[in-house]
Enzyme design. Structure first.
Site, short mmCIF file in Angstrom:
data_model
loop_
_atom_site.label_atom_id
_atom_site.label_comp_id
_atom_site.label_asym_id
_atom_site.label_seq_id
_atom_site.Cartn_x
_atom_site.Cartn_y
_atom_site.Cartn_z
N PRO A 145 -12.69 2.86 -7.48
CA PRO A 145 -12.62 3.50 -8.81
C PRO A 145 -11.46 4.12 -9.04
O PRO A 145 -10.97 4.91 -8.29
CB PRO A 145 -13.98 4.41 -9.20
CG PRO A 145 -15.13 3.79 -8.05
CD PRO A 145 -14.11 3.30 -7.07
N GLU A 146 -10.65 3.82 -10.17
CA GLU A 146 -9.29 4.63 -10.35
C GLU A 146 -9.65 5.62 -11.62
O GLU A 146 -10.79 5.83 -11.98
CB GLU A 146 -8.17 3.62 -10.80
CG GLU A 146 -8.11 2.54 -9.47
CD GLU A 146 -6.79 1.48 -9.70
OE1 GLU A 146 -6.18 2.04 -10.65
OE2 GLU A 146 -6.74 0.80 -9.14
#
Length: 280
Positions: free
Chosen positions: A2-3
């Site tokens: 996840p960014e």
């Protein structure tokens, strides 16, 4: 992994259920994740009121009424799952369980166990080893073309690698760097120092726009990511170049037969996608 948009989306999903609520029960269901849990982890959280849920880079920060801060990182497969009541049984990958005074259950589920949690105090947050070397937030007022140009000055690394350096910009990851470079028309193999002031200005605008659009879409769901509500993110349907090798460029009339359309190369072990006709 996840960014920034995915973590921001999770924080926004958690806030209505945690802010102003007291943690009446905290369960630690294994001794460690990527790193060991801090000493007396559950004891130090139980009874505390969550005053705010915020994001710094790719970290979730839960501020508490005693000045403490819970730092959480989702790792590669971590999810925060919200339920209105305690389930009859937990999944084997449910590693931390938070129960609020409203009866809401927030469960940290992490099949690969690359996530982590730590505790610190708000006054020392900026000196925490995971946070102290971070650059500016790309959605914050301090992020601008001139500031980015100053941070890139003299760097002979490719601009793609420079943007992934968390000390230059906090929270950017592989997906959104590829998308921002495409939208700003900059070739990912260019050295950071070779960019003109105008190009850096365009890049800073593109970074902000790509992140804001991704957050509005709930992030990108490629493998394990889910929003705190359990829903998928949908920004992957708006990708211009990422994971679109061989497809036509969506925003220019490049000759796909001649250029091959969207191309993929590997930089520092990570896939980079770009349009050779549009990006210079």
């Amino acid at each position: 992994m996840p960014e920034l948009p995915e973590v921001e989306t999770v924080c926004r999903g958690l806030a209505p259920h945690l802010e102003g609520r007291r943690l009446v029960r905290v369960e630690q269901r294994r001794p460690n994740l990527r790193t060991p849990f801090p000493p007396r982890f559950c004891e130090r959280l139980t009874g505390r009121v969550v005053t705010s849920v915020r994001r710094r880079a790719k970290y979730i920060l839960m501020h508490l009424d005693d000045g403490g801060v819970l730092i959480a990182h989702l790792g590669m497969s971590g999810r925060m799952i919200i339920a209105p009541e305690r389930p009859d049984a937990f999944d084997k990958h449910d590693h931390v369980v938070f129960e609020t005074d409203a009866g809401t259950i927030v469960t940290f589920n992490d099949a690969r166990r690359f996530g982590l949690m730590d505790l610190t105090v708000a006054d020392a947050l900026g000196d925490h080893p995971m946070l102290r070397n971070l650059g500016p937030e790309p959605l914050g007022n301090e992020f601008s073309g001139p500031d980015l140009a100053r941070r890139l000055a003299g760097k002979i690394t490719p601009i793609k690698a420079a943007l992934l350096d968390q000390s230059i910009v906090a929270g950017l990851g592989n997906i959104y760097v590829s998308e921002a470079l495409y939208r700003s028309g900059i070739l990912p193999t260019r050295t950071a120092a070779s960019l003109t002031a105008g190009e850096v200005d365009r890049l800073a605008v593109a970074v902000r726009e790509v992140l804001e659009r991704a957050i509005a879409a709930g992030g990108s769901s490629l493998r394990d990511y889910r929003q705190a509500s359990g829903e998928l993110g949908y920004f992957q349907h708006q990708f211009a170049v990422y994971d679109r090798e061989g497809e036509g460029c969506p925003d220019c009339d490049c000759d796909r037969a001649r250029t091959g359309g969207v191309q993929r190369i590997v930089q520092s072990g990570r896939s980079t996608f770009f349009c050779a006709a549009r990006q210079r």
